[in-house]
Design an enzyme around this catalytic site. Structure first.
Site, PDB file in Angstrom:
ATOM      1  CG  HIS A 174      59.668  53.815 135.066  1.00 41.19           C
ATOM      2  ND1 HIS A 174      59.426  53.167 133.880  1.00 41.19           N
ATOM      3  CD2 HIS A 174      60.478  54.860 134.768  1.00 41.19           C
ATOM      4  CE1 HIS A 174      60.050  53.808 132.899  1.00 41.19           C
ATOM      5  NE2 HIS A 174      60.699  54.851 133.418  1.00 41.19           N
ATOM      6  CD  GLU A 177      56.693  51.331 135.624  1.00 40.76           C
ATOM      7  OE1 GLU A 177      56.457  52.346 134.931  1.00 40.76           O
ATOM      8  OE2 GLU A 177      57.543  50.498 135.299  1.00 40.76           O
ATOM      9  CG  HIS A 267      59.582  48.785 133.102  1.00 40.62           C
ATOM     10  ND1 HIS A 267      59.762  50.123 133.293  1.00 40.62           N
ATOM     11  CD2 HIS A 267      60.800  48.297 132.763  1.00 40.62           C
ATOM     12  CE1 HIS A 267      61.021  50.449 133.063  1.00 40.62           C
ATOM     13  NE2 HIS A 267      61.683  49.368 132.741  1.00 40.62           N
ATOM     14  CD  GLU A 343      56.013  47.771 130.283  1.00 35.70           C
ATOM     15  OE1 GLU A 343      56.916  48.526 129.887  1.00 35.70           O
ATOM     16  OE2 GLU A 343      55.357  47.983 131.329  1.00 35.70           O
TER      17      GLU A 343
HETATM   18  C1  GEM Z   1      58.397  51.785 128.905  1.00 31.28           C
HETATM   19  S1  GEM Z   1      59.283  51.003 127.669  1.00 31.28           S
HETATM   20  C2  GEM Z   1      58.604  51.736 126.284  1.00 31.28           C
HETATM   21  C3  GEM Z   1      58.958  50.906 125.142  1.00 31.28           C
HETATM   22  N1  GEM Z   1      58.283  51.378 123.980  1.00 31.28           N
HETATM   23  C4  GEM Z   1      58.396  50.740 122.814  1.00 31.28           C
HETATM   24  N2  GEM Z   1      57.678  51.183 121.820  1.00 31.28           N
HETATM   25  N3  GEM Z   1      59.221  49.716 122.730  1.00 31.28           N
HETATM   26  C5  GEM Z   1      58.959  53.186 129.153  1.00 31.28           C
HETATM   27  O1  GEM Z   1      60.023  53.298 129.749  1.00 31.28           O
HETATM   28  O2  GEM Z   1      58.283  54.152 128.744  1.00 31.28           O
HETATM   29  C6  GEM Z   1      58.507  50.929 130.100  1.00 31.28           C
HETATM   30  C7  GEM Z   1      57.603  51.353 131.183  1.00 31.28           C
HETATM   31  O3  GEM Z   1      57.661  52.512 131.618  1.00 31.28           O
HETATM   32  O4  GEM Z   1      56.792  50.547 131.611  1.00 31.28           O
HETATM   33 ZN    ZN Z   2      58.290  51.548 133.617  1.00 30.76          ZN
END
Ligand code: GEM
Ligand code: ZN
Length: 383
Positions: A174, A177, A267, A343
């Protein structure tokens, strides 16, 4: 004699720049909007320069469409970042009223940059790859062009000898980020240490595979979420293509070629003010072995740094209900390995807050170094 001060000059026509000027005639009410990703409705990332500031006089900026952004609730508790030199970044108190985001200051210099997070530039990316190749003993084992022709290098530390564990870390699928490539910078910085016993013990049994930046086109255009083709790369891991998602297509080709024993996808998260991981509990065929590895890694990383916690994060996926189009879930299933999304916050890590910087590039880089330590403590458990 009336002194007329020059109009503010606001620009974003540079690497990762994103802003639209509605009206900049009143320095006490500069009206701005964030531009959506190309070929996508996503937006949240902003990055712009203001010149012709009047020293010591209050300037106020308004992002008028913040309330329509992709993660608009995430503006609550968020503070914009600013820099007078693009090196030292600091937080500017910001207010969100459910519709617009406001921030302002009395500048000490005549020009300033504002951004959603401390930007990681393409120029710094090129420098980082050179550091990796010339100082960290990494090899360029493959490279792929993005949709718009920007190079995406795959780097490896280690000789690829049979029997060594394959540790993969990718970043910035992304593009908005930016903390993700700061995280990789910390890893590459640490890989330059030759007298690091803990690291040398890991490298004796494992090779490190890095893709420092997965989405250079999106980042260059100031996107939040998509590549140049309008695709969310972290939703492309079941149907990637050379035409629309060449970045993921390349990563998957290389993973199939070399194999994967541990995967981390770096991310940033807009809303949650903590560092955390998401993993594969919702994968069909999820096993107690993988569950134990996830728990152990989280415990080890939490013991390694106060800049990681396990209390806050995404809601766990129900058994068998994971979205398998995500990198973490797709790679975890394909290679039956420990796989996590890491994250980092756009806000701060509230367990160990820093009022001046919030979460920052420097803290992201330190987390990269700490993650290497954690990997070293679990590498013998991976298979
Ligand atoms: C997220 S990863 C989302 C993961 N969700 C669950 N419930 N495991 C995305 O791609 O939306 C990563 C991000 O964008 O930071
Ligand atoms: Zn992301």
């Amino acid at each position: 004699m009336t002194v007329t001060r020059p109009m503010l000059n606001i620009s974003a026509d540079f690497d990762s720049g994103n802003i639209q000027v509605i009206d900049a005639s009143d320095p006490r009410h500069v009206r701005l909007a964030i531009r959506p990703d190309t070929h996508s409705d996503h937006f949240q990332w902003f990055h712009f320069k203001v010149a012709n500031l009047s020293l010591g006089e209050r300037h106020d900026f308004v992002l008028e469409n913040a309330g329509q952004s992709s993660y608009n609730d995430a503006w609550h508790g968020y503070h914009a970042v600013a820099s007078y030199d693009q090196k030292v970044w600091f937080r500017v108190p910001s207010q969100y009223d459910g519709s617009a985001l406001r921030f302002g200051l009395e500048p000490t210099q005549q020009q300033i940059w504002f951004a959603y997070f401390e930007p990681y530039s393409r120029e710094r990316h090129d420098w980082l790859v050179e550091q990796a190749l010339n100082l960290a003993g990494m090899q360029l084992i493959a490279v792929r062009k993005s949709a718009e022709g920007r190079e995406i290098p795959l780097l490896r530390k280690g000789d690829g000898a049979p029997g060594k564990r394959k540790i993969w870390l990718i970043a910035q699928q992304h593009p908005g980020e930016h903390m993700a490539e700061w995280f990789i910078e910390g890893i590459i910085e640490r890989l330059q240490q030759t007298d690091d016993k803990e690291l040398n013990a890991l490298l004796a049994v494992a090779d490190i595979y890095l893709i420092p930046h997965m989405n250079p086109d999106g980042a260059f255009h100031g996107h939040l979420r998509t590549n140049a083709m309008g695709k969310d790369l972290n939703r492309a891991w079941q149907d990637s293509s050379a035409e629309y998602t060449p970045e993921v297509f390349f990563a998957q080709q290389q993973m199939d070629k070399y194999g994967v024993d541990l995967f981390i996808d770096a991310h940033g998260d807009e809303a949650i003010p903590h560092v955390f991981t998401a993993a594969c509990e919702g994968n069909p065929g999820y096993t107690p072995r993988i569950a134990d590895l996830e728990l152990t890694f989280r415990q080890v990383l939490q013991a390694q740094t106060p800049d990681f916690q396990t209390l806050h994060g995404y809601t766990l996926d129900e058994p068998g209900q994971a979205n398998m189009t995500l990198a973490c879930n797709s790679v975890g299933a394909r290679f039956d390995c420990l796989a996590m999304t890491l994250e980092m916050p756009f806000k701060d890590h509230d367990d160990a807050p820093n009022e001046v910087t919030g979460w920052s590039g420097k803290r992201s880089a330190q987390l990269g170094k700490d993650v290497l330590s954690a990997i070293g403590k679990v590498v013998h458990l991976l298979r």
